[in-house]
Enzyme design. Structure first.
Site, mmCIF file in Angstrom:
data_model
loop_
_atom_site.group_PDB
_atom_site.id
_atom_site.type_symbol
_atom_site.label_atom_id
_atom_site.label_comp_id
_atom_site.label_asym_id
_atom_site.label_seq_id
_atom_site.Cartn_x
_atom_site.Cartn_y
_atom_site.Cartn_z
ATOM 1 N N LYS A 279 0.831 -1.198 0.000
ATOM 2 C CA LYS A 279 0.000 0.000 0.000
ATOM 3 C C LYS A 279 0.873 1.257 0.000
ATOM 4 O O LYS A 279 2.033 1.211 0.426
ATOM 5 C CB LYS A 279 -0.880 0.023 1.260
ATOM 6 C CG LYS A 279 -1.980 -1.014 1.299
ATOM 7 C CD LYS A 279 -2.742 -0.908 2.616
ATOM 8 C CE LYS A 279 -3.867 -1.920 2.684
ATOM 9 N NZ LYS A 279 -4.970 -1.611 1.764
ATOM 10 N N ARG A 353 -10.631 -11.396 1.582
ATOM 11 C CA ARG A 353 -11.463 -12.474 1.017
ATOM 12 C C ARG A 353 -10.745 -13.818 1.066
ATOM 13 O O ARG A 353 -11.384 -14.861 1.110
ATOM 14 C CB ARG A 353 -11.855 -12.098 -0.415
ATOM 15 C CG ARG A 353 -10.702 -12.001 -1.395
ATOM 16 C CD ARG A 353 -11.038 -11.153 -2.602
ATOM 17 N NE ARG A 353 -11.085 -9.736 -2.279
ATOM 18 C CZ ARG A 353 -11.378 -8.773 -3.150
ATOM 19 N NH1 ARG A 353 -11.672 -9.080 -4.404
ATOM 20 N NH2 ARG A 353 -11.401 -7.503 -2.785
#
Length: 499
Positions: A279, A353
């Site tokens: 990130k 996920r």
């Protein structure tokens, strides 16, 4: 802060209430609420309105001392907007928030709230709203500061004046409201802790403490057990970190032995660097909040345990860090989930996920009545819904529509709202992979939807819903901190199910 119910019968008068401060409402047209009129034996309150000392607009306040003919030391007037048989819920919510802040700066240690009913809301709603407002006003996030901030609240006791006929229901609502507030506080405390303290091991320890306190069952699975279960997707996320992963199972079996449980699954990424798909540095500190799903599920379990809810509820939390290192999972790697389905990892920053899909397969063993997963899953959901609504995703059939409506209704009851988003086969096209059963991302278009579609592939054997709380679990900027959401939604959803 202690809360209590003070019942008022038809013959009672508010001027006999002995307290440090009594709070009553006034309206914009210079009219008094029934409680204010009852107090105004010598016309001082009416005179203050007539003189324009308070407008009556929602959230305005005026403190009066030495009001003649009453036992209370102070009277706090709060504006409720236009006069009506009942007050608008937004005006009431604003009023109790302002009252909580105003009273914090006064010398009164005990307070009686005597506010009118709320339009289309019951007494339980009003009590819950007020309790949460007062608890929010005293919540502090300075536990790790060497010099604590001075306490700004002198209020120790808050009593709610209700009609005698509503006394029993009000007392039950108060018990539930305090349990909810305690659950929210736990969620906020966990979310605000730094990631070097709130690790997967810390979350597991918190679950154990809840189990001991509220007589719940608990099981913590470690790496070797997860390997034996073939949770290759979950474990792939933890490959780059030295912090050991934990798979937390917490059981509140308050219902009948044969009743199918409601299962809550919380995403527990205690720090998300993005992994190899690193990130940007700006704002990365906020990725300590990526365990907001886990924190909210633990907070909900605390509330459920405290109120001894007569329902079987199981919490499942896959917890780990997502870090870059020489052993970290790479973009292009293919992993095999517990379900046997293979996943091509195109972006290691779509890790939530990957841990949830194995947890959703694991919960099949409980033969659940319903499963709700809760996750700070996608920035795309923030883009779609902002910070007001959590995203709600589920299939379209009678059973899933019923579950969705239960969750939406619980959100409306508490103001912790959600908005139903689509899940359609067309979106699954974006998850196609040339090399595996599916890719873990579907591109930027409809990112929150494709993430939900990914999870849906692992939930075919039960009724399921997904809550994306990326926009609602925490605030950025000067007010940075965990919000405690969606504990009110989840707890109320479970209370309604138990009823």
């Amino acid at each position: 802060m202690d809360f209590s119910i003070k019942t008022i019968d038809a013959k009672s008068t508010f001027n006999a209430i002995k307290t440090g401060c009594v709070v009553v409402g006034v309206y914009e047209n210079k009219k008094l609420s029934a409680a204010a009129a009852n107090l105004d034996k010598q016309g001082q309150i009416a005179a203050a309105l007539k003189a324009g000392d308070i407008t009556g607009k929602p959230g305005t306040t005026l403190l009066l001392r030495a009001v003649g003919g009453i036992a209370a030391e102070r009277v706090l007037l709060v504006g409720l907007g236009e006069e009506a048989a009942t007050v608008a819920d937004k005006a009431f919510s604003l009023a109790v928030q302002v009252v909580a802040r105003t009273l914090a700066g006064l010398g009164a240690s005990d307070v009686v709230l005597a506010l009118p009913g709320v339009k289309d809301r019951d007494t339980a709603w009003a009590i819950r709203t007020a309790v949460l407002a007062f608890r929010e006003s005293i919540f502090r996030a300075d536990g790790l500061k060497s010099k604590k901030e001075a306490s700004v609240s002198n209020v120790k006791k808050v009593a709610f004046a209700v009609a005698a006929a509503e006394g029993a229901a009000a007392k039950n609502a108060l018990v539930q409201s305090e349990a909810l507030a305690n659950g929210m506080d736990l969620t906020k405390e966990l979310g605000n802790l730094p990631p070097n303290i709130c690790t997967p091991t810390y979350l597991a320890s918190t679950a154990r403490k809840l189990a001991t306190t509220y007589k719940m069952g608990v099981e913590i699975l470690d790496r070797k057990q997860l390997q034996a279960l073939k949770m290759g997707s979950f474990l792939s996320v933890s490959n780059g970190t030295v912090e050991p992963p934990k798979f937390i199972v917490l059981k509140h079996m308050g219902g009948k032995a044969k009743d199918a449980p409601t299962v809550l699954v919380g995403k527990g990424i205690t720090f998300d660097s993005g992994g190899i798909s690193l990130k940007p540095g700006a704002g990365m500190d906020e990725m300590k909040y990526d365990m907001g799903g886990a924190a909210s599920v633990l907070g909900t379990m605390r509330a459920v345990g405290e109120m001894k809810l007569k329902l079987n509820v199981i919490a499942v939390i896959p917890a780990c860090e997502n870090m870059p290192s020489g052993s970290a999972t790479r973009p292009g790697d293919i992993v095999t989930s517990m379900s046997g389905q293979t996943i091509e990892i195109l972006n290691t920053d779509a890790e939530g996920r990957l841990i949830l899909c194995d947890a959703l397969t694991y919960v099949e063993r409980f033969k659940p009545a319903a499963v709700v997963d809760v996750a700070t899953l996608t920035g795309a959901c923030v883009t779609a819904l902002g910070h007001h609504n959590s995203g709600l995703f589920t299939r379209y059939d009678d059973a899933h529509d019923k579950l969705a409506n239960e969750l939406l209704a619980a959100g409306k009851q508490t103001g912790d709202t959600a908005w139903r988003m689509p899940i359609e086969e067309a979106y699954n096209e974006q998850l196609k992979s040339n090399f595996a059963d599916m890719a873990n991302i579907g591109g930027p278009a409809g990112g929150a939807v494709t993430a939900a579609c990914f999870l849906e592939r692992f939930t075919k054997k039960y009724t399921w819903a997904h809550l994306d709380i990326a926009g609602t679990a925490w605030k950025s900027g000067p007010a940075k901190g965990s919000t405690g959401r969606p504990v009110p939604l989840l707890t109320t959803f479970l209370i309604n199910r138990a009823a």
